[in-house]
Design a protein around this motif. Structure first.
Motif, PDB file in Angstrom:
ATOM      1  N   LEU A   1       1.503  -0.666  -0.047  1.00 26.35           N
ATOM      2  CA  LEU A   1       1.803  -0.730   1.383  1.00 26.35           C
ATOM      3  C   LEU A   1       1.519   0.584   2.085  1.00 26.35           C
ATOM      4  O   LEU A   1       1.143   0.609   3.258  1.00 26.35           O
ATOM      5  CB  LEU A   1       3.275  -1.122   1.571  1.00 26.35           C
ATOM      6  CG  LEU A   1       3.820  -1.190   2.993  1.00 26.35           C
ATOM      7  CD1 LEU A   1       3.238  -2.378   3.733  1.00 26.35           C
ATOM      8  CD2 LEU A   1       5.340  -1.283   2.979  1.00 26.35           C
ATOM      9  N   ASP A   2       1.693   1.696   1.369  1.00 26.35           N
ATOM     10  CA  ASP A   2       1.644   3.001   2.022  1.00 26.35           C
ATOM     11  C   ASP A   2       0.350   3.770   1.778  1.00 26.35           C
ATOM     12  O   ASP A   2      -0.187   4.398   2.688  1.00 26.35           O
ATOM     13  CB  ASP A   2       2.845   3.852   1.576  1.00 26.35           C
ATOM     14  CG  ASP A   2       3.122   3.733   0.096  1.00 26.35           C
ATOM     15  OD1 ASP A   2       2.304   3.128  -0.608  1.00 26.35           O
ATOM     16  OD2 ASP A   2       4.169   4.236  -0.350  1.00 26.35           O
ATOM     17  N   SER A   3      -0.205   3.718   0.560  1.00 25.75           N
ATOM     18  CA  SER A   3      -1.410   4.502   0.268  1.00 25.75           C
ATOM     19  C   SER A   3      -2.694   3.694   0.383  1.00 25.75           C
ATOM     20  O   SER A   3      -3.784   4.261   0.246  1.00 25.75           O
ATOM     21  CB  SER A   3      -1.317   5.106  -1.137  1.00 25.75           C
ATOM     22  OG  SER A   3      -1.331   4.077  -2.112  1.00 25.75           O
ATOM     23  N   PHE A   4      -2.584   2.371   0.594  1.00 23.12           N
ATOM     24  CA  PHE A   4      -3.730   1.472   0.789  1.00 23.12           C
ATOM     25  C   PHE A   4      -4.635   1.408  -0.447  1.00 23.12           C
ATOM     26  O   PHE A   4      -5.833   1.127  -0.336  1.00 23.12           O
ATOM     27  CB  PHE A   4      -4.565   1.876   2.018  1.00 23.12           C
ATOM     28  CG  PHE A   4      -3.764   2.238   3.219  1.00 23.12           C
ATOM     29  CD1 PHE A   4      -2.547   1.608   3.475  1.00 23.12           C
ATOM     30  CD2 PHE A   4      -4.191   3.216   4.090  1.00 23.12           C
ATOM     31  CE1 PHE A   4      -1.790   1.947   4.599  1.00 23.12           C
ATOM     32  CE2 PHE A   4      -3.450   3.566   5.210  1.00 23.12           C
ATOM     33  CZ  PHE A   4      -2.243   2.930   5.456  1.00 23.12           C
ATOM     34  N   GLU A   5      -4.071   1.638  -1.628  1.00 22.70           N
ATOM     35  CA  GLU A   5      -4.856   1.636  -2.870  1.00 22.70           C
ATOM     36  C   GLU A   5      -4.497   0.421  -3.720  1.00 22.70           C
ATOM     37  O   GLU A   5      -3.478  -0.231  -3.504  1.00 22.70           O
ATOM     38  CB  GLU A   5      -4.601   2.923  -3.668  1.00 22.70           C
ATOM     39  CG  GLU A   5      -5.019   4.184  -2.943  1.00 22.70           C
ATOM     40  CD  GLU A   5      -4.501   5.431  -3.646  1.00 22.70           C
ATOM     41  OE1 GLU A   5      -5.191   6.465  -3.585  1.00 22.70           O
ATOM     42  OE2 GLU A   5      -3.408   5.363  -4.244  1.00 22.70           O
TER      43      GLU A   5
ATOM     44  N   GLY B 192     -10.574   2.380  -0.853  1.00 25.21           N
ATOM     45  CA  GLY B 192     -11.551   1.851   0.089  1.00 25.21           C
ATOM     46  C   GLY B 192     -10.915   1.175   1.281  1.00 25.21           C
ATOM     47  O   GLY B 192     -11.467   1.196   2.381  1.00 25.21           O
ATOM     48  N   HIS B 193      -9.753   0.571   1.058  1.00 23.96           N
ATOM     49  CA  HIS B 193      -9.055  -0.060   2.182  1.00 23.96           C
ATOM     50  C   HIS B 193      -8.416   1.004   3.075  1.00 23.96           C
ATOM     51  O   HIS B 193      -8.023   2.087   2.617  1.00 23.96           O
ATOM     52  CB  HIS B 193      -7.981  -1.026   1.672  1.00 23.96           C
ATOM     53  CG  HIS B 193      -8.538  -2.348   1.236  1.00 23.96           C
ATOM     54  ND1 HIS B 193      -9.146  -3.217   2.096  1.00 23.96           N
ATOM     55  CD2 HIS B 193      -8.555  -2.949   0.010  1.00 23.96           C
ATOM     56  CE1 HIS B 193      -9.522  -4.311   1.440  1.00 23.96           C
ATOM     57  NE2 HIS B 193      -9.189  -4.166   0.172  1.00 23.96           N
ATOM     58  N   GLU B 194      -8.294   0.670   4.337  1.00 23.08           N
ATOM     59  CA  GLU B 194      -7.704   1.572   5.316  1.00 23.08           C
ATOM     60  C   GLU B 194      -6.415   1.017   5.909  1.00 23.08           C
ATOM     61  O   GLU B 194      -5.973   1.457   6.970  1.00 23.08           O
ATOM     62  CB  GLU B 194      -8.714   1.855   6.433  1.00 23.08           C
ATOM     63  CG  GLU B 194      -9.984   2.521   5.927  1.00 23.08           C
ATOM     64  CD  GLU B 194     -11.016   2.703   7.024  1.00 23.08           C
ATOM     65  OE1 GLU B 194     -10.723   2.284   8.171  1.00 23.08           O
ATOM     66  OE2 GLU B 194     -12.088   3.255   6.741  1.00 23.08           O
ATOM     67  N   GLY B 195      -5.827   0.035   5.238  1.00 25.39           N
ATOM     68  CA  GLY B 195      -4.582  -0.564   5.671  1.00 25.39           C
ATOM     69  C   GLY B 195      -3.849  -1.147   4.469  1.00 25.39           C
ATOM     70  O   GLY B 195      -4.386  -1.199   3.350  1.00 25.39           O
ATOM     71  N   PRO B 196      -2.604  -1.557   4.656  1.00 26.15           N
ATOM     72  CA  PRO B 196      -1.837  -2.137   3.547  1.00 26.15           C
ATOM     73  C   PRO B 196      -2.566  -3.322   2.911  1.00 26.15           C
ATOM     74  O   PRO B 196      -3.127  -4.173   3.607  1.00 26.15           O
ATOM     75  CB  PRO B 196      -0.531  -2.582   4.210  1.00 26.15           C
ATOM     76  CG  PRO B 196      -0.411  -1.702   5.415  1.00 26.15           C
ATOM     77  CD  PRO B 196      -1.810  -1.465   5.891  1.00 26.15           C
ATOM     78  N   VAL B 197      -2.549  -3.375   1.587  1.00 26.59           N
ATOM     79  CA  VAL B 197      -3.233  -4.428   0.824  1.00 26.59           C
ATOM     80  C   VAL B 197      -2.211  -5.524   0.541  1.00 26.59           C
ATOM     81  O   VAL B 197      -1.429  -5.431  -0.404  1.00 26.59           O
ATOM     82  CB  VAL B 197      -3.829  -3.873  -0.481  1.00 26.59           C
ATOM     83  CG1 VAL B 197      -4.607  -4.964  -1.203  1.00 26.59           C
ATOM     84  CG2 VAL B 197      -4.718  -2.675  -0.191  1.00 26.59           C
ATOM     85  N   HIS B 198      -2.213  -6.579   1.358  1.00 24.40           N
ATOM     86  CA  HIS B 198      -1.198  -7.619   1.252  1.00 24.40           C
ATOM     87  C   HIS B 198      -1.661  -8.842   0.487  1.00 24.40           C
ATOM     88  O   HIS B 198      -0.889  -9.790   0.349  1.00 24.40           O
ATOM     89  CB  HIS B 198      -0.730  -8.035   2.655  1.00 24.40           C
ATOM     90  CG  HIS B 198       0.509  -7.332   3.093  1.00 24.40           C
ATOM     91  ND1 HIS B 198       1.776  -7.823   2.872  1.00 24.40           N
ATOM     92  CD2 HIS B 198       0.684  -6.139   3.717  1.00 24.40           C
ATOM     93  CE1 HIS B 198       2.666  -6.985   3.359  1.00 24.40           C
ATOM     94  NE2 HIS B 198       2.033  -5.957   3.882  1.00 24.40           N
ATOM     95  N   GLY B 199      -2.887  -8.879   0.032  1.00 24.24           N
ATOM     96  CA  GLY B 199      -3.374 -10.036  -0.718  1.00 24.24           C
ATOM     97  C   GLY B 199      -4.259  -9.623  -1.863  1.00 24.24           C
ATOM     98  O   GLY B 199      -5.206  -8.835  -1.680  1.00 24.24           O
ATOM     99  N   LEU B 200      -3.959 -10.122  -3.071  1.00 23.76           N
ATOM    100  CA  LEU B 200      -4.774  -9.868  -4.259  1.00 23.76           C
ATOM    101  C   LEU B 200      -4.902 -11.151  -5.048  1.00 23.76           C
ATOM    102  O   LEU B 200      -3.912 -11.890  -5.205  1.00 23.76           O
ATOM    103  CB  LEU B 200      -4.149  -8.787  -5.147  1.00 23.76           C
ATOM    104  CG  LEU B 200      -4.310  -7.316  -4.781  1.00 23.76           C
ATOM    105  CD1 LEU B 200      -3.616  -6.456  -5.825  1.00 23.76           C
ATOM    106  CD2 LEU B 200      -5.778  -6.932  -4.669  1.00 23.76           C
ATOM    107  N   MET B 201      -6.122 -11.429  -5.560  1.00 20.00           N
ATOM    108  CA  MET B 201      -6.288 -12.601  -6.418  1.00 20.00           C
ATOM    109  C   MET B 201      -7.590 -12.476  -7.198  1.00 20.00           C
ATOM    110  O   MET B 201      -8.625 -12.110  -6.630  1.00 20.00           O
ATOM    111  CB  MET B 201      -6.292 -13.890  -5.599  1.00 20.00           C
ATOM    112  CG  MET B 201      -6.255 -15.143  -6.445  1.00 20.00           C
ATOM    113  SD  MET B 201      -6.082 -16.644  -5.472  1.00 20.00           S
ATOM    114  CE  MET B 201      -5.935 -17.869  -6.782  1.00 20.00           C
ATOM    115  N   PHE B 202      -7.527 -12.771  -8.491  1.00 24.23           N
ATOM    116  CA  PHE B 202      -8.708 -12.808  -9.334  1.00 24.23           C
ATOM    117  C   PHE B 202      -9.398 -14.159  -9.194  1.00 24.23           C
ATOM    118  O   PHE B 202      -8.740 -15.194  -9.025  1.00 24.23           O
ATOM    119  CB  PHE B 202      -8.338 -12.583 -10.803  1.00 24.23           C
ATOM    120  CG  PHE B 202      -8.290 -11.144 -11.201  1.00 24.23           C
ATOM    121  CD1 PHE B 202      -9.445 -10.479 -11.578  1.00 24.23           C
ATOM    122  CD2 PHE B 202      -7.096 -10.446 -11.192  1.00 24.23           C
ATOM    123  CE1 PHE B 202      -9.414  -9.149 -11.954  1.00 24.23           C
ATOM    124  CE2 PHE B 202      -7.046  -9.119 -11.560  1.00 24.23           C
ATOM    125  CZ  PHE B 202      -8.213  -8.464 -11.942  1.00 24.23           C
ATOM    126  N   SER B 203     -10.714 -14.137  -9.289  1.00 28.94           N
ATOM    127  CA  SER B 203     -11.469 -15.382  -9.269  1.00 28.94           C
ATOM    128  C   SER B 203     -11.189 -16.167 -10.552  1.00 28.94           C
ATOM    129  O   SER B 203     -11.167 -15.585 -11.646  1.00 28.94           O
ATOM    130  CB  SER B 203     -12.963 -15.096  -9.153  1.00 28.94           C
ATOM    131  OG  SER B 203     -13.703 -16.276  -9.341  1.00 28.94           O
TER     132      SER B 203
END
Length: 890
Positions: A484-488, A505-516
């Motif tokens: 939420l804070d470091s965008f990593e 690489g992201h410049e905002g909170p990463v709220h979604g992750l999913m493997f194919s």
């Protein structure tokens, strides 16, 4: 679209009174719904009806057939418990503080403010006016707090905030129009009960319990007549205020013995006990005190057969006392919060306690000092959900730092993990079905063993981070978490727990992750308006970036991995081809999810544009439709191929929540703001479980704003079971579980003039099993399909299985999954399953996406049966060893 509400998890109790029916059915209000727990079978079920607001009082008839539920708006539902349907409705003029059925089931006593009303209990008959007002007592000087019937349903005890207990006669008797008053208490009355002599079975005492922890015992002297100079006779007085005149014929009759037909039965009402109780003079025998000051007495109950009293206090202590000698049997503390309800079962061996502050429900056997039931919901709203691969378990995580794992079929929580020190934000089951992953704002990702119920691995970052998303690859070897804070994005090894990589690489909170599901490509969505694809194993880093106009809130893969769906802040759902990197199509969902106006909104629901977006998405098992939920009272189901709205599920009709009504009543608006938002510090109303309206994750969604008033209705997470037969939604009301409707819906797949039930019977009579099975599958009638399957000779199963066309295979597998749980022919159904796999194995492998829900259902049924048989075999083995060892010794 055949999903129907099935159960409510995560909230066993939230306030109000609890009742026990038939000695083993525990009935408790949960918000605006009612939950029924079978203490013998260890199953809980939520009734499908909803009240207009939170239910405050419930009562069950002595035979366990009827339930009367009254909500905070004084609207009541009269329910048939066995059929689980609402028979009648009635609205009282003021909020109800107590409601009780008479022991004979004919009458219902209702406390409405200072009034006590006696109603004739409706039955199964369809009547225009089902409820019949019999009498109204207006003798109390303050709010009535409790009611209690005499064993013969002739007298009524009432306690009030005016510090008195009154004894009312249901019948009108000459010279006794005024009730008898029991005086002497110094605080509001919490309970008043009739004590019965164990030898004669008649009323011998009255117990009154006040809020300051005092219990008074009252008795009578038969030699003193209490000032009556003549025999008491029944009269027909003018009706009480609010009593229709035509209702008096069954109550104030001149005959000493009155018979009235009630639901097809003749019930005799004897008046002799009434005359006896009114001829005596009640005197105070003794005063006893529970000595728990400064704690207040908040709940109590009395069981006549054992002459026991149970009391609960505001400090979480409860006591069990033997009356009339006032001997303390048990005095224990079960929590630090107020006990809001305490009740005996019919036999008096089980005690039920409810704590609304904690959402806790306990059933305790006081003789053996053991728990029969111990359930507690989440203290705050549930943030995340996860189904196990076999769809039998459901894990929930919330802002109270807890993770709970529920059995979907029974609705019971069997383990709670407490190691997290901050809100739980994401959950994920590994493919082995016995390992659960969780991420939290406390800076840890933990792995839980569901065999030993322990935290066996903890993943951390070099510096403290707040994790809000979680994913694991198909093999379970690589764990990823977004911050939420470091965008990593941090990547760990499951085996060693070592940090492998940090993806930036992201410049905002990463709220979604999913493997194919097809390869090791990781998709991540962020508030920086992008979705990125990462190749972790090849070490290429970000391989593709999908830009959007607005912030991306979540992203999910289709089960076959050939499509990626992501929702944005403007209320749209974008579908991408992850292989070609092209935008396939877009669904405009802003108008679909719109609905509900907050009390603090300046604009109407139709004109407001804030917060109308989807925060959670989930594909179906076959990928044909997608479920979407967000900050609204609706969950939307879309057809992916056609991009059309199939159905909208309204998660609640509870007006106690904010955002349910589309139009607000201007009468509730005052100069100080909305009427419901004005605090009343002097109110001593029983409060339910604390619901967060602005908690630890309240600032996560851009554009969100705090609301200090009532809880706001919303959906934080939606997940569909791998079997495709049910889905769960984490809402403000709790975890709502929807499943396919069990009743048959006629939906033929290949109908012809010759395809009839008669043709199926002819084929069975002519010993043509293949034709009979195919005809029943074309009709798509569940009972016929199962009948034809069971009619096949075991030797003919291979031939019949190979003759089934592939287009009917899914329906056949679904029927086998239902049969294996219900019928006793285990080997027969397993033989069917084996031959279908042999005959159609290559087609099943080629079309696994379409058949996946049916195959998951069959696997779930076989796994459950295997576990039950394994437990039975182990038990028998140990029992035989024990018997053999004892016989050798002898």
């Amino acid at each position: 679209m055949n999903f129907r509400f099935q159960n409510l998890l995560g909230a066993p109790y939230r306030g109000g009174n609890v009742v026990v029916s038939n000695n083993h059915l525990l009935i408790s209000p949960v918000g605006n719904r009612v939950s029924v727990t079978d203490l013998l079978k260890s199953e809980t079920l939520t009734l499908p009806f909803q009240a207009s607001s939170n239910i405050s009082r419930i009562a069950v008839s002595p035979d366990g057939l009827f339930l009367l539920a009254v909500d905070e708006n004084a609207r009541s539902h009269f329910i048939n418990l066995r059929r689980r349907v609402v028979l009648h409705r009635i609205t009282f003029k003021k909020p109800v503080s107590a409601v009780h059925f008479s022991p004979n089931g004919q009458l219902i006593a209702v406390a409405i403010g200072k009034l006590i009303q006696i109603w004739r209990s409706p039955g199964f008959r369809k009547e225009f006016f089902p409820f019949e007002l019999v009498r109204t007592f207006a003798d109390c000087d303050d709010k009535v707090t409790c009611l209690s019937w005499s064993p013969d349903s002739s007298f009524l005890l009432s306690g009030s905030k005016d510090l008195t207990v009154r004894l009312f006669s249901v019948r009108k008797l000459q010279g006794l129009n005024r009730p008898f008053l029991f005086l002497g208490h110094r605080d509001a009355i919490v309970g008043a009960y009739f004590g019965v002599d164990s030898k004669t079975g008649s009323v011998s005492r009255v117990y009154s319990i006040s809020r300051d922890g005092a219990i008074f015992s009252w008795g009578f002297n038969e030699d003193k007549l209490g000032g009556l100079g003549k025999e008491v006779e029944q009269i027909s007085d003018p009706p009480s205020p609010g009593t229709p005149e035509k209702m008096e014929d069954g109550v104030g009759d001149d005959n000493v013995e009155t018979k009235k037909e009630f639901d097809g039965k003749d019930v005799s009402l004897d008046v002799e006990s009434e005359v006896f109780l009114h001829r005596v003079k009640w005197v105070l025998l003794k005063k006893d005190y529970f000595m728990q000051a400064p704690a207040k007495l908040t709940a109590c109950d009395y069981v006549r057969g054992l002459d026991l009293v149970v009391v609960g206090f505001s400090n979480g202590v409860f006591g069990l006392y033997q009356m009339p000698d006032f001997i303390c049997i048990r005095l224990l503390s079960i929590s630090r919060q107020k006990i809001t309800t305490a009740v005996f079962n019919d036999l008096g061996n089980w005690l039920t306690f409810g704590c609304a502050k904690l959402g806790q429900l306990l059933v305790w056997e006081w003789k053996s000092e053991s728990y029969i039931l111990k359930q507690q919901g989440h203290y705050f709203d549930v943030n995340c959900l996860a189904y196990s691969p076999d769809s039998q378990l459901l894990a929930t995580g919330a802002d109270d730092n807890k993770i709970k794992v529920w059995t979907v079929s029974s609705g019971f929580c069997f383990v709670t993990f407490l190691e997290h020190t901050n809100a739980v934000t994401a959950l994920h089951f590994l493919a082995n079905n016995h390992c659960l992953l969780s991420s939290s704002l406390d800076g840890t990702v933990r792995a839980w063993d569901l065999f030993r119920y322990r935290n066996f691995r903890t993943f951390t970052s070099p510096s403290s981070r707040q994790f809000v998303s979680l994913a694991a690859d198909q093999s379970g070897e690589v764990i990823c978490a977004g911050t939420l804070d470091s965008f990593e994005i941090f990547v760990w090894s499951m085996k060693t727990g070592r940090l492998l990589d940090i993806l930036s690489g992201h410049e905002g909170p990463v709220h979604g992750l999913m493997f194919s599901p097809e390869n090791a490509i990781l998709a991540s969505s962020s508030w920086d308006k992008t979705v990125r694809l990462w190749d972790l194993f090849e070490g290429k880093g970000a391989v593709e970036t999908f830009p959007h106009i607005h912030d991306v809130l979540t992203a999910v893969y289709r089960p076959d991995g050939k499509q990626l769906a992501c929702s944005t802040l403007d209320g749209q759902i974008h579908f991408w081809d992850p292989i070609e990197g092209l935008l396939m199509y877009t669904i405009e969902g802003r108008r679909d999810i719109a609905g509900g106006r907050l009390m603090t909104d300046r604009r109407t629901a139709a004109n407001s544009s804030s917060g109308k977006c989807f925060t959670t998405l989930c594909y179906s098992a076959d990928g044909s439709y997608i479920l979407a939920g967000g900050s609204s009272k609706y969950i939307c189901m879309y057809d992916v191929a056609e991009q059309v709205l199939l159905h909208k599920f309204q998660i609640t009709h509870n007006l106690s929540l904010d955002g349910v009504l589309d139009l607000l009543n201007s009468k509730n608006m005052t100069e100080a703001g909305p009427l419901d938002l004005i605090d009343d510090d002097d109110s001593d109303q029983e409060e339910g479980i604390d619901k967060q309206t602005w908690g630890k994750l309240g600032y996560d969604l851009p554009g969100s704003r705090p609301n200090q008033g009532r809880p706001v209705v919303q959906t934080k997470c939606v997940r569909i079971a791998p079997t495709g037969r049910n889905f769960a939604a984490a809402t403000t009301e709790g975890v709502l579980v929807y499943s396919m409707d069990e009743c048959f819906i006629f939906d033929p797949t290949d109908l012809d003039i010759d395809v009839t039930p008669e043709a199926v019977d002819v084929a069975l009579n002519e010993d043509q099993p293949s034709r009979a099975v195919i005809l029943s599958l074309r009709l798509n009638e569940d009972s016929l399909i199962k009948k034809c399957i069971l009619a096949v000779n075991p030797a003919a199963i291979p031939a019949v299985a190979s003759s089934i066309p592939f287009r009917y295979l899914q329906r056949l597998i679904e029927a086998l999954a239902d049969l294996i749980e219900a019928c006793p022919y285990l080997e027969f159904i397993l033989r069917w399953s084996q031959e279908i796999c042999k005959a159609h194995g290559h087609l099943i492998q080629q079309n696994s996406r379409n058949l996946l829900p049916a195959l998951k259902s069959l696997q779930k049924a076989i796994t459950r049966l295997h576990c039950d048989l394994a437990d039975t075999c182990s038990s028998n083995e140990y029992m035989l060893r024990y018997l053999c060892s004892t016989s050798v010794r002898k």
